[in-house]
Design a protein around this motif. Structure first.
Motif, short mmCIF file in Angstrom:
data_model
loop_
_atom_site.label_atom_id
_atom_site.label_comp_id
_atom_site.label_asym_id
_atom_site.label_seq_id
_atom_site.Cartn_x
_atom_site.Cartn_y
_atom_site.Cartn_z
N TYR A 129 0.84 -1.20 0.00
CA TYR A 129 0.00 0.00 0.00
C TYR A 129 0.87 1.25 0.00
N TYR A 177 0.21 5.35 1.15
CA TYR A 177 -0.62 6.39 1.75
C TYR A 177 0.18 7.69 1.70
N PHE A 221 -5.35 7.19 1.94
CA PHE A 221 -5.07 6.01 1.12
C PHE A 221 -4.84 6.44 -0.33
N ARG A 258 -5.19 -9.72 3.73
CA ARG A 258 -6.02 -8.53 3.51
C ARG A 258 -6.81 -8.17 4.77
N TYR A 288 -13.67 -3.03 10.89
CA TYR A 288 -12.43 -3.03 11.66
C TYR A 288 -12.14 -1.61 12.11
N MET A 326 -9.21 0.60 14.19
CA MET A 326 -7.83 0.57 14.67
C MET A 326 -7.45 1.88 15.34
N SER A 334 -11.94 0.35 8.50
CA SER A 334 -11.90 -0.34 7.22
C SER A 334 -13.20 -1.10 7.00
N GLY A 354 -13.54 -7.57 -3.06
CA GLY A 354 -12.82 -8.84 -3.08
C GLY A 354 -12.88 -9.60 -1.78
N GLY A 355 -13.57 -9.04 -0.78
CA GLY A 355 -13.72 -9.75 0.48
C GLY A 355 -12.66 -9.43 1.52
N GLY A 356 -11.72 -8.55 1.18
CA GLY A 356 -10.68 -8.18 2.14
C GLY A 356 -10.92 -6.81 2.72
N TYR A 357 -9.99 -6.39 3.50
CA TYR A 357 -10.06 -5.07 4.15
C TYR A 357 -8.78 -4.33 3.81
N ASN A 358 -8.76 -3.77 2.61
CA ASN A 358 -7.53 -3.18 2.09
C ASN A 358 -7.30 -1.75 2.55
N LYS A 359 -8.33 -0.96 2.43
CA LYS A 359 -8.19 0.47 2.54
C LYS A 359 -8.49 0.94 3.95
N LEU A 360 -7.55 1.66 4.53
CA LEU A 360 -7.78 2.26 5.83
C LEU A 360 -8.19 3.71 5.65
#
Lengths: 114, 115
Positions: free
Chosen positions: A33, A35, A45, A98, B32, B34, B92, B97-103
């Motif tokens: 990633y 940022y 992001f 992920r 999620y 954080m 997130s 796609g089922g994931g947690y990519n972007k914060l």
């Protein structure tokens, strides 16, 4: 303890020049990633990358930006023609999966465009 | 309305105080939550995370999530001068796609703990 590293720590460039920011993610991580954080503003992001392709990108990540994993260890962010407003801290992060909580951040590259 | 809102502070407390840091959010898809700590000109460092609602405790730190109110908190007990930093909340949502990519980060709250 493994960590994400970034080089250079500080890059000064003139408007219109191309810059490449480099990152070495944690070795067994598969997701990468970028940022950025403009001074005094929130961390934003830019892009996520997996399996040699972009998974997701933000509106900020326009055609001036590109990412690449040129070999098995480096992950790069290229800005083709820098603008004054590109001045910011750029953070690379990597994760094994992920999962949102598994992103480990590098120390950042401070980009100053003059 | 911003996706994640966080009071930037600064917040100044005496050593030993209980610190309460908060964020509100508007996107009900966030799952999620954080908390990161960031020292000046350094990268964010993960402190704690919570999945969905509930509390989580780790030493002097407690994270709380109230999804019904879209409100999250981080409590620091017995605060120390070494806790002085900027605290960022981040969230997130599951992507296509089922994931947690972007914060998605809050603006960060600057905390100063003075001896």
């Amino acid at each position: 303890e493994p960590e994400v590293t970034q080089t250079p720590s500080h890059q000064v460039t003139q408007m219109g020049q191309e810059v490449i920011l480099r990152c070495v993610p944690i070795s067994n991580h598969l997701y990468f990633y970028w940022y950025r954080q403009i001074l005094g503003q929130k961390v934003e992001f830019l892009v996520s990358f997996y399996n040699n392709e972009i998974s997701e990108k933000s509106e900020i990540f326009d055609d001036q930006f590109s990412v690449e994993r040129p070999d098995g260890s480096n992950f790069t962010l290229k800005i083709r023609s820098t603008k004054l407003e590109d001045s910011a801290m750029y953070f690379c992060a990597s994760s094994e999966s992920r999962s949102a909580y598994e992103q480990y951040f590098g120390p950042g590259t401070r980009l100053t465009v003059t | 309305q911003k996706e994640v809102e966080q009071d930037p502070g600064p917040l100044s407390v005496p050593e030993g105080a209980i610190v309460s840091l908060n964020c509100t959010y508007s996107n009900s898809a966030f799952q999620y939550f954080m908390w990161y700590r960031q020292y000046s000109r350094k990268g964010p460092e993960l402190l704690m995370y919570t999945y969905s609602s509930g509390n989580k405790e780790d030493g002097r730190f407690t994270a709380q999530v109230d999804k019904s109110s879209k409100y999250i908190s981080l409590f620091i007990r017995d605060s120390q001068p070494s806790d002085s930093a900027t605290y960022l909340c981040a969230m997130s949502a599951r992507d296509a796609g089922g994931g947690y990519n972007k914060l998605i980060f809050g603006a960060g709250t600057r905390l100063a703990v003075h001896p």
